[in-house]
Design a protein around this motif. Sequence first.
Motif, PDB file in Angstrom:
ATOM      1  N   ILE A  15      44.123  37.324  55.106  1.00 33.93           N
ATOM      2  CA  ILE A  15      43.941  37.803  53.736  1.00 33.93           C
ATOM      3  C   ILE A  15      44.849  38.996  53.496  1.00 33.93           C
ATOM      4  O   ILE A  15      44.860  39.965  54.261  1.00 33.93           O
ATOM      5  CB  ILE A  15      42.455  38.128  53.468  1.00 33.93           C
ATOM      6  CG1 ILE A  15      42.223  38.371  51.981  1.00 33.93           C
ATOM      7  CG2 ILE A  15      41.961  39.303  54.297  1.00 33.93           C
ATOM      8  CD1 ILE A  15      40.758  38.314  51.587  1.00 33.93           C
ATOM      9  N   THR A  16      45.645  38.926  52.465  1.00 32.35           N
ATOM     10  CA  THR A  16      46.639  39.952  52.160  1.00 32.35           C
ATOM     11  C   THR A  16      46.030  41.063  51.317  1.00 32.35           C
ATOM     12  O   THR A  16      44.943  40.923  50.748  1.00 32.35           O
ATOM     13  CB  THR A  16      47.815  39.345  51.389  1.00 32.35           C
ATOM     14  OG1 THR A  16      47.333  38.873  50.121  1.00 32.35           O
ATOM     15  CG2 THR A  16      48.443  38.187  52.153  1.00 32.35           C
ATOM     16  N   ASN A  17      46.773  42.170  51.210  1.00 30.25           N
ATOM     17  CA  ASN A  17      46.335  43.253  50.335  1.00 30.25           C
ATOM     18  C   ASN A  17      46.200  42.772  48.894  1.00 30.25           C
ATOM     19  O   ASN A  17      45.261  43.162  48.184  1.00 30.25           O
ATOM     20  CB  ASN A  17      47.338  44.405  50.399  1.00 30.25           C
ATOM     21  CG  ASN A  17      47.302  45.139  51.721  1.00 30.25           C
ATOM     22  OD1 ASN A  17      46.578  44.754  52.638  1.00 30.25           O
ATOM     23  ND2 ASN A  17      48.083  46.197  51.823  1.00 30.25           N
ATOM     24  N   ALA A  18      47.133  41.937  48.454  1.00 33.47           N
ATOM     25  CA  ALA A  18      47.087  41.439  47.079  1.00 33.47           C
ATOM     26  C   ALA A  18      45.823  40.614  46.841  1.00 33.47           C
ATOM     27  O   ALA A  18      45.202  40.698  45.773  1.00 33.47           O
ATOM     28  CB  ALA A  18      48.333  40.616  46.774  1.00 33.47           C
ATOM     29  N   GLU A  19      45.428  39.819  47.845  1.00 32.55           N
ATOM     30  CA  GLU A  19      44.232  39.002  47.689  1.00 32.55           C
ATOM     31  C   GLU A  19      42.971  39.857  47.720  1.00 32.55           C
ATOM     32  O   GLU A  19      42.020  39.621  46.957  1.00 32.55           O
ATOM     33  CB  GLU A  19      44.185  37.934  48.791  1.00 32.55           C
ATOM     34  CG  GLU A  19      42.981  37.008  48.727  1.00 32.55           C
ATOM     35  CD  GLU A  19      42.947  36.119  47.490  1.00 32.55           C
ATOM     36  OE1 GLU A  19      41.935  35.422  47.314  1.00 32.55           O
ATOM     37  OE2 GLU A  19      43.919  36.121  46.705  1.00 32.55           O
ATOM     38  N   LEU A  20      42.932  40.866  48.584  1.00 33.05           N
ATOM     39  CA  LEU A  20      41.810  41.799  48.579  1.00 33.05           C
ATOM     40  C   LEU A  20      41.663  42.455  47.212  1.00 33.05           C
ATOM     41  O   LEU A  20      40.556  42.555  46.666  1.00 33.05           O
ATOM     42  CB  LEU A  20      42.011  42.874  49.648  1.00 33.05           C
ATOM     43  CG  LEU A  20      41.871  42.459  51.115  1.00 33.05           C
ATOM     44  CD1 LEU A  20      42.319  43.609  52.017  1.00 33.05           C
ATOM     45  CD2 LEU A  20      40.443  42.070  51.435  1.00 33.05           C
ATOM     46  N   ALA A  21      42.790  42.914  46.661  1.00 31.10           N
ATOM     47  CA  ALA A  21      42.755  43.570  45.350  1.00 31.10           C
ATOM     48  C   ALA A  21      42.304  42.600  44.271  1.00 31.10           C
ATOM     49  O   ALA A  21      41.535  42.968  43.367  1.00 31.10           O
ATOM     50  CB  ALA A  21      44.128  44.147  45.025  1.00 31.10           C
ATOM     51  N   ARG A  22      42.785  41.355  44.353  1.00 33.95           N
ATOM     52  CA  ARG A  22      42.385  40.365  43.339  1.00 33.95           C
ATOM     53  C   ARG A  22      40.881  40.147  43.353  1.00 33.95           C
ATOM     54  O   ARG A  22      40.235  40.088  42.299  1.00 33.95           O
ATOM     55  CB  ARG A  22      43.105  39.037  43.590  1.00 33.95           C
ATOM     56  CG  ARG A  22      42.823  37.987  42.525  1.00 33.95           C
ATOM     57  CD  ARG A  22      43.228  36.593  42.976  1.00 33.95           C
ATOM     58  NE  ARG A  22      42.415  36.094  44.083  1.00 33.95           N
ATOM     59  CZ  ARG A  22      41.173  35.620  43.931  1.00 33.95           C
ATOM     60  NH1 ARG A  22      40.602  35.587  42.736  1.00 33.95           N
ATOM     61  NH2 ARG A  22      40.510  35.174  44.985  1.00 33.95           N
ATOM     62  N   ILE A  23      40.301  40.033  44.531  1.00 25.93           N
ATOM     63  CA  ILE A  23      38.861  39.797  44.639  1.00 25.93           C
ATOM     64  C   ILE A  23      38.074  40.986  44.095  1.00 25.93           C
ATOM     65  O   ILE A  23      37.099  40.821  43.347  1.00 25.93           O
ATOM     66  CB  ILE A  23      38.477  39.504  46.106  1.00 25.93           C
ATOM     67  CG1 ILE A  23      39.034  38.127  46.502  1.00 25.93           C
ATOM     68  CG2 ILE A  23      36.971  39.549  46.302  1.00 25.93           C
ATOM     69  CD1 ILE A  23      38.908  37.822  47.989  1.00 25.93           C
ATOM     70  N   PHE A  24      38.509  42.197  44.411  1.00 25.06           N
ATOM     71  CA  PHE A  24      37.794  43.366  43.907  1.00 25.06           C
ATOM     72  C   PHE A  24      37.935  43.499  42.390  1.00 25.06           C
ATOM     73  O   PHE A  24      36.978  43.870  41.699  1.00 25.06           O
ATOM     74  CB  PHE A  24      38.279  44.628  44.622  1.00 25.06           C
ATOM     75  CG  PHE A  24      37.456  44.991  45.830  1.00 25.06           C
ATOM     76  CD1 PHE A  24      37.157  44.032  46.787  1.00 25.06           C
ATOM     77  CD2 PHE A  24      36.966  46.265  46.008  1.00 25.06           C
ATOM     78  CE1 PHE A  24      36.375  44.342  47.897  1.00 25.06           C
ATOM     79  CE2 PHE A  24      36.187  46.590  47.109  1.00 25.06           C
ATOM     80  CZ  PHE A  24      35.890  45.631  48.055  1.00 25.06           C
ATOM     81  N   ASN A  25      39.108  43.202  41.862  1.00 27.08           N
ATOM     82  CA  ASN A  25      39.269  43.232  40.403  1.00 27.08           C
ATOM     83  C   ASN A  25      38.407  42.158  39.738  1.00 27.08           C
ATOM     84  O   ASN A  25      37.840  42.373  38.662  1.00 27.08           O
ATOM     85  CB  ASN A  25      40.740  43.038  40.023  1.00 27.08           C
ATOM     86  CG  ASN A  25      41.526  44.332  40.030  1.00 27.08           C
ATOM     87  OD1 ASN A  25      41.038  45.364  39.568  1.00 27.08           O
ATOM     88  ND2 ASN A  25      42.744  44.288  40.538  1.00 27.08           N
ATOM     89  N   GLU A  26      38.324  41.004  40.373  1.00 28.51           N
ATOM     90  CA  GLU A  26      37.507  39.925  39.825  1.00 28.51           C
ATOM     91  C   GLU A  26      36.028  40.305  39.846  1.00 28.51           C
ATOM     92  O   GLU A  26      35.283  39.991  38.911  1.00 28.51           O
ATOM     93  CB  GLU A  26      37.745  38.632  40.604  1.00 28.51           C
ATOM     94  CG  GLU A  26      37.172  37.402  39.929  1.00 28.51           C
ATOM     95  CD  GLU A  26      37.645  36.119  40.582  1.00 28.51           C
ATOM     96  OE1 GLU A  26      36.926  35.613  41.468  1.00 28.51           O
ATOM     97  OE2 GLU A  26      38.737  35.647  40.211  1.00 28.51           O
ATOM     98  N   ILE A  27      35.596  40.972  40.892  1.00 24.22           N
ATOM     99  CA  ILE A  27      34.216  41.463  40.932  1.00 24.22           C
ATOM    100  C   ILE A  27      33.970  42.422  39.765  1.00 24.22           C
ATOM    101  O   ILE A  27      32.935  42.345  39.085  1.00 24.22           O
ATOM    102  CB  ILE A  27      33.930  42.158  42.278  1.00 24.22           C
ATOM    103  CG1 ILE A  27      33.862  41.121  43.403  1.00 24.22           C
ATOM    104  CG2 ILE A  27      32.625  42.960  42.218  1.00 24.22           C
ATOM    105  CD1 ILE A  27      33.780  41.726  44.798  1.00 24.22           C
ATOM    106  N   ALA A  28      34.922  43.327  39.518  1.00 24.84           N
ATOM    107  CA  ALA A  28      34.782  44.264  38.402  1.00 24.84           C
ATOM    108  C   ALA A  28      34.665  43.521  37.077  1.00 24.84           C
ATOM    109  O   ALA A  28      33.825  43.853  36.225  1.00 24.84           O
ATOM    110  CB  ALA A  28      35.964  45.226  38.380  1.00 24.84           C
ATOM    111  N   LEU A 105      36.470  33.839  33.339  1.00 25.95           N
ATOM    112  CA  LEU A 105      37.494  34.643  34.014  1.00 25.95           C
ATOM    113  C   LEU A 105      38.888  34.259  33.537  1.00 25.95           C
ATOM    114  O   LEU A 105      39.764  35.117  33.393  1.00 25.95           O
ATOM    115  CB  LEU A 105      37.383  34.477  35.528  1.00 25.95           C
ATOM    116  CG  LEU A 105      36.067  34.969  36.149  1.00 25.95           C
ATOM    117  CD1 LEU A 105      36.036  34.647  37.634  1.00 25.95           C
ATOM    118  CD2 LEU A 105      35.904  36.462  35.931  1.00 25.95           C
ATOM    119  N   ASP A 106      39.092  32.977  33.278  1.00 24.94           N
ATOM    120  CA  ASP A 106      40.390  32.538  32.758  1.00 24.94           C
ATOM    121  C   ASP A 106      40.697  33.192  31.420  1.00 24.94           C
ATOM    122  O   ASP A 106      41.855  33.499  31.112  1.00 24.94           O
ATOM    123  CB  ASP A 106      40.414  31.013  32.599  1.00 24.94           C
ATOM    124  CG  ASP A 106      40.426  30.279  33.927  1.00 24.94           C
ATOM    125  OD1 ASP A 106      40.796  30.903  34.944  1.00 24.94           O
ATOM    126  OD2 ASP A 106      40.067  29.091  33.944  1.00 24.94           O
TER     127      ASP A 106
END
Length: 582
Positions: A15-28, A105-106
């Motif tokens: 899991i990349t930094n970009a994917e970690l960030a995407r998941i956290f932004n999606e949670i927000a 989300l879309d």
Amino acid sequence: MPRPRSAPRSGDAVITNAELARIFNEIADMLEILGEVVYKAVAYRRVADAVERWPEDVAARYRSEDPPRIPGAGAALAAKLAELADTGRLEYHERLRAQVPVGLLDMLRIQGVGPRTVKLLHEELGIGSVEELRAAAESGALRGLKGLSARTEENILAGIARIEQRSTRLLVHEADALVAGLLAELREVRGVRRIEAAGSLRRRRATIGDLDLLAAVRDPAQLISRLDALPAVDRVLSAGTDKSSIVLRDGPQVDLMVCPPEAWGTHLVHFTGSADHNIALRGRALDRGLSLSEKGFKVVETGELLLAAEEAEVYERLDLPWIPPELREDDGEIQAAEADALPVLVTRAEIRGDTHVHSDWTDGVDTIETMARAARALGHEYMVLTDHSPSLGITRGLPPERVEAQREEIGRLNRELAPFRILHGTEMEIRADGSLDYPDELLARYDLVVASIHTGRGQPTEQLTRRAISAIENPHVDVLAHPTGRIVNRRDALALEWPRVFEAAARTGTLLEMNGSPRLDLDEHLARAAARAGARLVVASDAHRTEELAQLDYAVSMARRAWLTADQVANSRDASGLLALR
């Protein structure tokens, strides 16, 4: 003691930094759609921003015995990062996904449609997808909801159209990274004399469709075979004797053209210029009894083919000086060349410092010292540290007492790093009412004050214009940063009354920024208009970590596309010269 983490399980994707960030932004996003308290979403976004900019592999660090200290990640959020690092998934994220339809989300990809609007649309009209939203906007069904109007419907439809268009184009930063990898592979092929990018990438446009490569080689078969066999290639569209077209995995189409070295000049001109620029050149050739193509100049009367090994020879045969690639858009460059009035465009080597840099005191990743040493290593004479003011909460902006502590730290570092110089600046928020975050007495103590608009973007044009001009006219504001607020492929520009903004900047001497991050703001058209109005500009990286200092190059490319000379770019001056403009 932090516990050692396990390695990723066999078969699991790292899991990349970009994917970690995407998941956290999606949670927000999902928390806001579900109506949770705002501070919870803000916390996730803050960590997402820090993770995306982190210079190391965050998941790998979490799997080690030395997990990183991510700004804003307390025990609960750090545990979620650790879970993602260990397993590649997050139970909390999946639980929220079960509560929020994916279509909601879309809808957040549409400019101007935020989580609260999505929540309203879903609860009041049952809208659960982009297609349902399109249909509702087209039928006029949205304007009956509180806060929505016919203008909202128009904006939503325009936003959906832009998303569909964006999906086919790369940001120039992304295109550069792809091409660098391809060229590194292809330059190793025996017999390749020259190879480089052409097309809109060589012209340094903000977004790129297909990637064009041109190679000078006697026997192209080996080169074409190497391209077609690269691991990054998804499929080969065509492979001929003088051209190959392939599609990259998760990437664009790449067209490789080949030519003999003695015809490099005409091929490079042909495959670089915009269609309109090339049409104008061909017309000019016909006026001289020549037919111009990528293969060379054919004498109309005799059929003789005249070759050109260099681009300068092509323009010389047309009685023109060489025209820089960035200007080849048929926007007056041929007429200027004919009149010997082409500007001497600013170059990266002439830029002596970076006027927009962040550190870990607010939303940056690296320390002030690390950023300064990296800037010095790049040949900069100075950098302006512009950490955020308080009202943009997600950035952890500095309260006044922290400003004083930062000033002391900069003084210490300047004594160590001399003659390199850190100028103490701030990126100060222009609030929705046009006021500024800091009082005048504090602003007066800064070396350079950079003002910007991040919030209240939905205000009417007149109100946004007044906000920008009020900052420009403040005697303590030196730079208006990323004036349109756009982020290429992600967020559209603000619709200010630009002639008024440019007049105010020229009148007050306030500098306008060309930002080399994926904002690419001001764009070349507005920057050229600003310069014509008498305003002076700066180029800046907006770097939040050392790797992003290279974004200054993109700002310079935009300045060149805007026809700017070094005299029109303020940070072609040394630090004292820059400060003298205040």
